[in-house]
Design an enzyme around this catalytic site. Structure first.
Site, PDB file in Angstrom:
ATOM      1  N   GLY A   1       0.824  -1.199   0.000  1.00 31.13           N
ATOM      2  CA  GLY A   1       0.000   0.000   0.000  1.00 31.13           C
ATOM      3  C   GLY A   1       0.857   1.248   0.000  1.00 31.13           C
ATOM      4  O   GLY A   1       2.013   1.229   0.447  1.00 31.13           O
TER       5      GLY A   1
ATOM      6  N   GLN B   1       2.914   9.896   1.422  1.00 29.56           N
ATOM      7  CA  GLN B   1       4.248   9.294   1.482  1.00 29.56           C
ATOM      8  C   GLN B   1       5.148   9.730   0.330  1.00 29.56           C
ATOM      9  O   GLN B   1       6.365   9.568   0.394  1.00 29.56           O
ATOM     10  CB  GLN B   1       4.138   7.762   1.479  1.00 29.56           C
TER      11      GLN B   1
ATOM     12  N   CYS C   1       5.838  -0.560   6.926  1.00 29.82           N
ATOM     13  CA  CYS C   1       5.480   0.632   6.157  1.00 29.82           C
ATOM     14  C   CYS C   1       6.677   1.021   5.299  1.00 29.82           C
ATOM     15  O   CYS C   1       7.816   0.974   5.764  1.00 29.82           O
ATOM     16  CB  CYS C   1       5.145   1.761   7.129  1.00 29.82           C
ATOM     17  N   LEU C   2       6.407   1.399   4.058  1.00 32.82           N
ATOM     18  CA  LEU C   2       7.500   1.809   3.170  1.00 32.82           C
ATOM     19  C   LEU C   2       8.210   3.054   3.699  1.00 32.82           C
ATOM     20  O   LEU C   2       9.359   3.310   3.356  1.00 32.82           O
ATOM     21  CB  LEU C   2       6.963   2.074   1.757  1.00 32.82           C
TER      22      LEU C   2
ATOM     23  N   HIS D   1      -4.395   1.602   7.736  1.00 37.26           N
ATOM     24  CA  HIS D   1      -3.011   2.090   7.794  1.00 37.26           C
ATOM     25  C   HIS D   1      -2.817   3.248   6.800  1.00 37.26           C
ATOM     26  O   HIS D   1      -2.223   4.278   7.134  1.00 37.26           O
ATOM     27  CB  HIS D   1      -2.073   0.910   7.475  1.00 37.26           C
ATOM     28  N   GLU D   2      -3.342   3.065   5.584  1.00 36.90           N
ATOM     29  CA  GLU D   2      -3.148   4.091   4.545  1.00 36.90           C
ATOM     30  C   GLU D   2      -3.973   5.346   4.825  1.00 36.90           C
ATOM     31  O   GLU D   2      -3.510   6.462   4.571  1.00 36.90           O
ATOM     32  CB  GLU D   2      -3.466   3.531   3.155  1.00 36.90           C
TER      33      GLU D   2
ATOM     34  N   HIS E   1      -2.150   7.514   7.084  1.00 39.57           N
ATOM     35  CA  HIS E   1      -1.129   8.330   6.401  1.00 39.57           C
ATOM     36  C   HIS E   1      -1.713   9.656   5.914  1.00 39.57           C
ATOM     37  O   HIS E   1      -1.090  10.703   6.032  1.00 39.57           O
ATOM     38  CB  HIS E   1      -0.571   7.595   5.176  1.00 39.57           C
TER      39      HIS E   1
HETATM   40 NI    NI Z   1       2.682   3.018   5.549  1.00 46.04          NI
END
Ligand code: NI
Length: 170
Positions: A46, A51, A91-92, A133-134, A137
């Site tokens: 995701g 991000q 998470c990226l 989660h997204e 963000h």
């Molecule tokens: Ni993330």
């Protein structure tokens, strides 16, 4: 298509709150294509626009094994939720760290698709966790915020050390 730069914790820009997309146009579609490409290249499931330093409420997700089932959510909103589930998240923007987080087990959301059409989606387990989660963000929140201050601080210190090393080697 282009690969976008993913911001990493503790970058302050990850704390910005994204705003609703007013019209889904070609620019939005190009951004979605780039976000998907960036997510696949980084081997993530995701990615939120926040991000990649774009403060618009856009999320891309693909939890499929074959990476051939992209989901795009524009202006996503949770309309109902229930249950509780603890699962390990990564998470990226927090590369290399995985921690257990509590989320709702089932959610129902509404969002616009990449053609700007409103739709509803029911999600559970991994997909539900991923969407929550997204959406976090987009609100400037990271999964590390659910951890203890000590754990979060430890992750921050380690990541900053890696970021310094990377900066010095380029
Ligand atoms: Ni993330």
């Amino acid at each position: 298509m282009s690969i976008l730069t993913i911001l990493e914790f503790p970058d302050d820009r990850l704390r910005k709150k994204a705003v609703d997309v007013k019209t889904v146009d070609d620019k939005t579609k190009k951004l979605i294509t780039d976000m998907l490409e960036t997510m696949y290249q980084a081997k993530g499931v995701g990615l939120a626009a926040t991000q990649v330093n774009i403060q618009q409420r856009i999320i891309v997700i693909d939890i499929s094994e074959e990476k051939n089932a992209p989901i795009c959510l524009i202006n996503p909103e949770i309309i109902s939720k229930d249950g509780k589930k603890e699962s390990e998240e990564g998470c990226l923007s927090v590369p290399g760290f995985y921690e257990k987080v509590n989320r709702c087990e089932h959610i129902r959301i509404k969002a616009l698709d990449r053609d700007g059409r409103l739709f509803e989606l029911e999600a559970q387990d991994l997909l539900a966790v991923c969407i929550q989660h997204e959406i976090d963000h987009l609100n400037g929140k990271l999964f590390v915020d659910y951890l203890s201050t000590l754990k979060r601080q430890r992750i921050k210190t380690k990541l900053q050390k890696i970021q310094r090393m990377e900066k010095n080697s380029t």
